[in-house]
Design a protein around this motif. Structure first.
Motif, PDB file in Angstrom:
ATOM      1  N   ARG A  25      -2.914  -0.065 -14.002  1.00 43.62           N
ATOM      2  CA  ARG A  25      -3.335  -0.187 -12.614  1.00 43.62           C
ATOM      3  C   ARG A  25      -2.952  -1.576 -12.124  1.00 43.62           C
ATOM      4  O   ARG A  25      -3.110  -2.561 -12.860  1.00 43.62           O
ATOM      5  CB  ARG A  25      -4.852  -0.004 -12.456  1.00 43.62           C
ATOM      6  N   ILE A  26      -2.464  -1.679 -10.894  1.00 44.96           N
ATOM      7  CA  ILE A  26      -2.140  -2.975 -10.307  1.00 44.96           C
ATOM      8  C   ILE A  26      -3.429  -3.598  -9.783  1.00 44.96           C
ATOM      9  O   ILE A  26      -4.099  -3.015  -8.926  1.00 44.96           O
ATOM     10  CB  ILE A  26      -1.105  -2.822  -9.178  1.00 44.96           C
ATOM     11  N   PRO A  27      -3.812  -4.783 -10.283  1.00 40.92           N
ATOM     12  CA  PRO A  27      -5.100  -5.369  -9.907  1.00 40.92           C
ATOM     13  C   PRO A  27      -5.030  -6.163  -8.613  1.00 40.92           C
ATOM     14  O   PRO A  27      -3.955  -6.536  -8.137  1.00 40.92           O
ATOM     15  CB  PRO A  27      -5.397  -6.311 -11.082  1.00 40.92           C
ATOM     16  N   PHE A  28      -6.184  -6.419  -8.050  1.00 46.52           N
ATOM     17  CA  PHE A  28      -6.298  -7.286  -6.879  1.00 46.52           C
ATOM     18  C   PHE A  28      -6.172  -8.734  -7.352  1.00 46.52           C
ATOM     19  O   PHE A  28      -7.045  -9.240  -8.062  1.00 46.52           O
ATOM     20  CB  PHE A  28      -7.644  -7.068  -6.185  1.00 46.52           C
ATOM     21  N   MET A  42       6.360   1.063  -7.464  1.00 42.86           N
ATOM     22  CA  MET A  42       6.663   2.457  -7.775  1.00 42.86           C
ATOM     23  C   MET A  42       5.527   3.103  -8.568  1.00 42.86           C
ATOM     24  O   MET A  42       4.811   2.438  -9.313  1.00 42.86           O
ATOM     25  CB  MET A  42       7.968   2.532  -8.583  1.00 42.86           C
ATOM     26  N   ASN A  43       5.385   4.416  -8.390  1.00 49.14           N
ATOM     27  CA  ASN A  43       4.370   5.209  -9.078  1.00 49.14           C
ATOM     28  C   ASN A  43       2.962   4.653  -8.850  1.00 49.14           C
ATOM     29  O   ASN A  43       2.128   4.609  -9.751  1.00 49.14           O
ATOM     30  CB  ASN A  43       4.659   5.277 -10.593  1.00 49.14           C
ATOM     31  N   VAL A  54      -3.950  -5.334   6.243  1.00 47.76           N
ATOM     32  CA  VAL A  54      -4.492  -4.475   5.194  1.00 47.76           C
ATOM     33  C   VAL A  54      -4.003  -3.067   5.481  1.00 47.76           C
ATOM     34  O   VAL A  54      -4.299  -2.506   6.543  1.00 47.76           O
ATOM     35  CB  VAL A  54      -6.031  -4.509   5.169  1.00 47.76           C
ATOM     36  N   ALA A  55      -3.234  -2.493   4.572  1.00 48.68           N
ATOM     37  CA  ALA A  55      -2.646  -1.179   4.831  1.00 48.68           C
ATOM     38  C   ALA A  55      -2.536  -0.400   3.527  1.00 48.68           C
ATOM     39  O   ALA A  55      -2.468  -0.973   2.437  1.00 48.68           O
ATOM     40  CB  ALA A  55      -1.260  -1.326   5.464  1.00 48.68           C
ATOM     41  N   SER A  56      -2.514   0.916   3.646  1.00 44.93           N
ATOM     42  CA  SER A  56      -2.290   1.761   2.481  1.00 44.93           C
ATOM     43  C   SER A  56      -0.805   1.763   2.135  1.00 44.93           C
ATOM     44  O   SER A  56       0.053   1.642   3.013  1.00 44.93           O
ATOM     45  CB  SER A  56      -2.751   3.192   2.772  1.00 44.93           C
ATOM     46  N   TYR A  57      -0.513   1.879   0.851  1.00 50.50           N
ATOM     47  CA  TYR A  57       0.890   1.986   0.425  1.00 50.50           C
ATOM     48  C   TYR A  57       1.026   3.153  -0.539  1.00 50.50           C
ATOM     49  O   TYR A  57       0.043   3.631  -1.121  1.00 50.50           O
ATOM     50  CB  TYR A  57       1.372   0.686  -0.226  1.00 50.50           C
ATOM     51  N   ILE A  79       0.760   7.790  -9.082  1.00 51.03           N
ATOM     52  CA  ILE A  79       1.301   9.053  -8.584  1.00 51.03           C
ATOM     53  C   ILE A  79       1.491  10.014  -9.751  1.00 51.03           C
ATOM     54  O   ILE A  79       1.132  11.186  -9.688  1.00 51.03           O
ATOM     55  CB  ILE A  79       2.620   8.796  -7.829  1.00 51.03           C
ATOM     56  N   ASP A  80       2.070   9.520 -10.857  1.00 47.90           N
ATOM     57  CA  ASP A  80       2.168  10.252 -12.125  1.00 47.90           C
ATOM     58  C   ASP A  80       1.286   9.523 -13.125  1.00 47.90           C
ATOM     59  O   ASP A  80       1.656   8.465 -13.633  1.00 47.90           O
ATOM     60  CB  ASP A  80       3.618  10.305 -12.605  1.00 47.90           C
ATOM     61  N   ASP A  81       0.115  10.083 -13.411  1.00 41.80           N
ATOM     62  CA  ASP A  81      -0.856   9.374 -14.236  1.00 41.80           C
ATOM     63  C   ASP A  81      -0.391   9.190 -15.671  1.00 41.80           C
ATOM     64  O   ASP A  81      -0.954   8.364 -16.404  1.00 41.80           O
ATOM     65  CB  ASP A  81      -2.193  10.118 -14.216  1.00 41.80           C
ATOM     66  N   ALA A  82       0.632   9.912 -16.081  1.00 41.05           N
ATOM     67  CA  ALA A  82       1.134   9.777 -17.452  1.00 41.05           C
ATOM     68  C   ALA A  82       2.064   8.570 -17.606  1.00 41.05           C
ATOM     69  O   ALA A  82       2.387   8.171 -18.728  1.00 41.05           O
ATOM     70  CB  ALA A  82       1.875  11.049 -17.869  1.00 41.05           C
TER      71      ALA A  82
END
Length: 319
Positions: A25-28, A42-43, A54-57, A79-82
């Motif tokens: 997970r990409i952290p804050f 990506m993903n 502040v926007a969704s990506y 997007i692909d949890d694997a």
């Protein structure tokens, strides 16, 4: 919440730095640095914070961040949890890019790209997919190959439309100040707005500073900035307010006054019109993202070996 300073180590033989970041997970991680940053994510899906934007990506998010503008991405799912979430990050100094454009007219578009990126740029859908075609060269072990790939990417981006992100604001002393690309009369007006935005600013006062009539100033300002004088002043004030909302616990009524709004009601109304949320909701977004990052920090052990966080309360872990 103060943005942490990040030191980017280019090495002695490189003019760009490319980082291939792979995380669950990409952290804050609210931070800033003096280099331009081009990031392809990506993903990953989540929230993107660029200055006061502040926007969704989502998939293949591609953003160019200017020097010293605080920023971070914070994912909420893959997007692909694997597969891991991936960021391809390119850091570079704008000075040599401008010098290159000065001596090589083939790269003239790069100067315009950097100028457009003064408040950050999010590129249109499809730009990230095009950048994917260059990833193999960007991750080459040969510095010259990486440099050429980065120039190719910046070159095609210079021809694409993109959406400005942050307001011209107090996030960086240079953000929103004259760039040298506008006529000198407009530069004087921008400098006055940047230093006096907390006070009432009349068009007549700005016109005197520019040496133009009010009608001429209005016309030239719209021509070069793409918006009216009044709209620009409001964006500067809201940008300054956003910095105080994220960096301090100053009461909102005080922030309104220090940002140049006549009263809290006017501030709340204009802030919501600009950000689609109230000042309190804006502050809570940053506080909430920070709390979520702290809860998951123990699971996020990958760190860029080229980024050295100068923040005493955090432990740096190299990838």
């Amino acid at each position: 919440m103060k943005a942490a300073y990040e030191h980017v180590d280019f090495g002695h033989d490189c003019s760009i730095r490319v980082y291939h970041r792979r995380l669950r997970r990409i952290p804050f991680e609210w931070h800033h640095h003096p280099e331009f940053e081009l990031t392809l994510t990506m993903n990953s899906q989540g929230k993107r914070y660029i200055g006061d934007s502040v926007a969704s990506y989502g998939a293949d998010d591609l953003v160019l961040v200017p020097p010293n503008l605080p920023h971070t991405w914070a994912s909420n799912r893959s997007i692909d949890d694997a597969e891991p979430e991936v960021a391809i990050v390119i850091w570079f100094d704008g000075a040599w890019v401008r010098r290159l454009a000065d001596v090589c007219p083939e790269y003239n578009g790069l100067c315009d790209l950097l100028r457009r990126a003064a408040c950050g740029l999010a590129f249109e859908d499809g730009a990230g997919t095009r950048m994917r075609e260059h990833i193999e060269r960007l991750l080459s072990d040969k510095p010259r190959v990486r440099l050429q790939a980065a120039l190719d990417v910046l070159d095609f981006l210079s021809e694409l439309p993109a959406t400005p992100l942050a307001s011209p604001s107090g996030f960086d002393a240079r953000t929103g100040t004259p760039t040298g690309h506008e006529p000198e009369q407009i530069n004087r007006v921008l400098a006055l707005i940047e230093t006096q935005f907390s006070r009432p600013l009349r068009l007549s006062t700005l016109a005197r500073a520019s040496g133009l009539s009010e009608r001429s100033l209005t016309r030239h300002f719209t021509q070069h900035l793409g918006e009216s004088v009044g709209r620009y002043i409001t964006r500067v004030r809201i940008g300054h307010a956003c910095r105080m909302l994220t960096d301090t616990q100053t009461p909102i009524s005080v922030i309104a006054t220090r940002s140049g709004f006549p009263n809290v009601a006017n501030f709340n109304r204009q802030f919501k019109a600009s950000k689609n949320m109230t000042p309190l909701e804006f502050r809570q977004q940053f506080a909430g993202a920070r709390s979520a990052e702290e809860e998951s920090a123990a699971r996020l052990t990958e760190r860029s070996p080229s980024l050295q966080r100068l923040e005493k309360r955090r432990v740096k872990v190299e990838a």
